[in-house]
Write a protein that holds these residues in place. Sequence first.
Motif, PDB file in Angstrom:
ATOM      1  N   HIS A  80      14.033   7.766   8.086  1.00  0.00           N
ATOM      2  CA  HIS A  80      13.103   8.530   8.919  1.00  0.00           C
ATOM      3  C   HIS A  80      12.142   7.580   9.628  1.00  0.00           C
ATOM      4  N   PRO A  81      11.829   7.847  10.893  1.00  0.00           N
ATOM      5  CA  PRO A  81      10.952   6.932  11.631  1.00  0.00           C
ATOM      6  C   PRO A  81       9.488   6.962  11.185  1.00  0.00           C
ATOM      7  N   VAL A  82       9.060   8.012  10.490  1.00  0.00           N
ATOM      8  CA  VAL A  82       7.681   8.093  10.010  1.00  0.00           C
ATOM      9  C   VAL A  82       7.641   7.640   8.563  1.00  0.00           C
ATOM     10  N   ASP A  83       6.625   6.847   8.232  1.00  0.00           N
ATOM     11  CA  ASP A  83       6.541   6.208   6.919  1.00  0.00           C
ATOM     12  C   ASP A  83       5.089   6.212   6.457  1.00  0.00           C
ATOM     13  N   LEU A  84       4.858   6.252   5.153  1.00  0.00           N
ATOM     14  CA  LEU A  84       3.490   6.153   4.635  1.00  0.00           C
ATOM     15  C   LEU A  84       2.836   4.852   5.067  1.00  0.00           C
ATOM     16  N   LEU A  85       3.546   3.749   4.874  1.00  0.00           N
ATOM     17  CA  LEU A  85       3.086   2.422   5.313  1.00  0.00           C
ATOM     18  C   LEU A  85       4.155   1.854   6.247  1.00  0.00           C
ATOM     19  N   PRO A  86       3.982   2.021   7.523  1.00  0.00           N
ATOM     20  CA  PRO A  86       5.017   1.524   8.444  1.00  0.00           C
ATOM     21  C   PRO A  86       5.101  -0.002   8.451  1.00  0.00           C
ATOM     22  N   ASP A  87       6.309  -0.490   8.731  1.00  0.00           N
ATOM     23  CA  ASP A  87       6.529  -1.935   8.784  1.00  0.00           C
ATOM     24  C   ASP A  87       5.614  -2.571   9.834  1.00  0.00           C
ATOM     25  N   GLU A  88       5.432  -1.866  10.931  1.00  0.00           N
ATOM     26  CA  GLU A  88       4.485  -2.306  11.947  1.00  0.00           C
ATOM     27  C   GLU A  88       3.248  -1.451  11.786  1.00  0.00           C
ATOM     28  N   PRO A  89       2.119  -1.949  11.557  1.00  0.00           N
ATOM     29  CA  PRO A  89       1.664  -3.326  11.649  1.00  0.00           C
ATOM     30  C   PRO A  89       1.595  -4.060  10.308  1.00  0.00           C
ATOM     31  N   TYR A  90       2.106  -3.443   9.234  1.00  0.00           N
ATOM     32  CA  TYR A  90       1.894  -3.984   7.894  1.00  0.00           C
ATOM     33  C   TYR A  90       2.838  -5.108   7.483  1.00  0.00           C
ATOM     34  N   GLY A  91       3.914  -5.335   8.208  1.00  0.00           N
ATOM     35  CA  GLY A  91       4.857  -6.392   7.844  1.00  0.00           C
ATOM     36  C   GLY A  91       5.503  -6.127   6.493  1.00  0.00           C
ATOM     37  N   PHE A  92       5.628  -7.160   5.698  1.00  0.00           N
ATOM     38  CA  PHE A  92       6.272  -7.059   4.390  1.00  0.00           C
ATOM     39  C   PHE A  92       5.556  -6.043   3.494  1.00  0.00           C
ATOM     40  N   PHE A  93       4.242  -5.957   3.606  1.00  0.00           N
ATOM     41  CA  PHE A  93       3.447  -5.007   2.824  1.00  0.00           C
ATOM     42  C   PHE A  93       3.881  -3.570   3.104  1.00  0.00           C
ATOM     43  N   GLY A  94       4.370  -3.304   4.306  1.00  0.00           N
ATOM     44  CA  GLY A  94       4.818  -1.975   4.684  1.00  0.00           C
ATOM     45  C   GLY A  94       6.046  -1.494   3.930  1.00  0.00           C
ATOM     46  N   TYR A  95       6.694  -2.399   3.216  1.00  0.00           N
ATOM     47  CA  TYR A  95       7.867  -2.015   2.422  1.00  0.00           C
ATOM     48  C   TYR A  95       7.513  -1.680   0.974  1.00  0.00           C
ATOM     49  N   LEU A  96       6.265  -1.879   0.593  1.00  0.00           N
ATOM     50  CA  LEU A  96       5.881  -1.655  -0.802  1.00  0.00           C
ATOM     51  C   LEU A  96       6.000  -0.185  -1.192  1.00  0.00           C
ATOM     52  N   ASP A  97       5.604   0.727  -0.310  1.00  0.00           N
ATOM     53  CA  ASP A  97       5.759   2.156  -0.633  1.00  0.00           C
ATOM     54  C   ASP A  97       7.235   2.530  -0.731  1.00  0.00           C
ATOM     55  N   ASP A  98       8.074   1.928   0.117  1.00  0.00           N
ATOM     56  CA  ASP A  98       9.516   2.182   0.054  1.00  0.00           C
ATOM     57  C   ASP A  98      10.096   1.676  -1.270  1.00  0.00           C
ATOM     58  N   ALA A  99       9.670   0.484  -1.676  1.00  0.00           N
ATOM     59  CA  ALA A  99      10.144  -0.068  -2.946  1.00  0.00           C
ATOM     60  C   ALA A  99       9.707   0.816  -4.105  1.00  0.00           C
ATOM     61  N   TYR A 100       8.492   1.358  -4.017  1.00  0.00           N
ATOM     62  CA  TYR A 100       8.012   2.241  -5.071  1.00  0.00           C
ATOM     63  C   TYR A 100       8.879   3.493  -5.167  1.00  0.00           C
ATOM     64  N   LEU A 101       9.104   4.136  -4.033  1.00  0.00           N
ATOM     65  CA  LEU A 101       9.926   5.343  -4.014  1.00  0.00           C
ATOM     66  C   LEU A 101      11.316   5.068  -4.575  1.00  0.00           C
ATOM     67  N   VAL A 102      11.952   4.039  -4.075  1.00  0.00           N
ATOM     68  CA  VAL A 102      13.296   3.691  -4.536  1.00  0.00           C
ATOM     69  C   VAL A 102      13.256   3.311  -6.014  1.00  0.00           C
ATOM     70  N   GLY A 103      12.231   2.563  -6.421  1.00  0.00           N
ATOM     71  CA  GLY A 103      12.106   2.148  -7.819  1.00  0.00           C
ATOM     72  C   GLY A 103      11.948   3.314  -8.773  1.00  0.00           C
ATOM     73  N   VAL A 104      11.170   4.327  -8.380  1.00  0.00           N
ATOM     74  CA  VAL A 104      10.994   5.508  -9.231  1.00  0.00           C
ATOM     75  C   VAL A 104      12.324   6.238  -9.396  1.00  0.00           C
ATOM     76  N   VAL A 105      13.024   6.442  -8.287  1.00  0.00           N
ATOM     77  CA  VAL A 105      14.304   7.152  -8.354  1.00  0.00           C
ATOM     78  C   VAL A 105      15.332   6.319  -9.111  1.00  0.00           C
ATOM     79  N   TYR A 106      15.335   5.025  -8.885  1.00  0.00           N
ATOM     80  CA  TYR A 106      16.234   4.114  -9.596  1.00  0.00           C
ATOM     81  C   TYR A 106      15.980   4.218 -11.102  1.00  0.00           C
ATOM     82  N   HIS A 107      14.709   4.163 -11.479  1.00  0.00           N
ATOM     83  CA  HIS A 107      14.337   4.206 -12.893  1.00  0.00           C
ATOM     84  C   HIS A 107      14.724   5.535 -13.536  1.00  0.00           C
ATOM     85  N   ARG A 108      14.483   6.631 -12.826  1.00  0.00           N
ATOM     86  CA  ARG A 108      14.858   7.951 -13.355  1.00  0.00           C
ATOM     87  C   ARG A 108      16.369   8.048 -13.548  1.00  0.00           C
TER      88      ARG A 108
END
Length: 172
Positions: A80-108
């Motif tokens: 989806h083009p809308v994100d809690l923390l978009p890659d722009e302008p956050y750069g690598f930091f913008g992927y942290l919310d994505d990693a969290y979401l994926v990590g929670v589902v992965y862990h479950r």
Amino acid sequence: MLRALKKQLIQLAEDPKDQFINKVRERLNSGAESKEPAELRNFVLLLPDMIAQIRIWADNSQVPVEVKRLHGFVLTYLYHPVDLLPDEPYGFFGYLDDAYLVGVVYHRTMAHVYDEKSSNSDFSSKINGWLHLTRKVLPKETSLIDGLLAELVNGNDDAFKDFMTELELKKG
């Protein structure tokens, strides 16, 4: 697609201009000696690998339907083009919310596929640590993600649409 994502994440993580480490330290109020930014950097770098495994688990009969529902949500959210923390302008930091979401589902999902005594318990512990640390760095964002996941597991199929609509309104 996952190879391209992995390559992009590595490039961002190695960019000396990227502010990921400083942003994490700032949000944690931690000093230069802190290992937490490096831990979260590793977590984000595992994002493509966790996505690939989630896609494999989608066909696993041991995974309950309510958890499989989360697999579809994860992939939809990431595209989806809308994100809690978009890659722009956050750069690598913008992927942290994505990693969290994926990590929670992965862990479950891991909890349903492997028993506690398996060799994956060390990795499960590592993921728990990353998730806990991400909650400290992104308390609002992770709370929203956790609430959404709870709604989806409970069968509220409109929760994702409502969540994304709300994000679009905030960003728009």
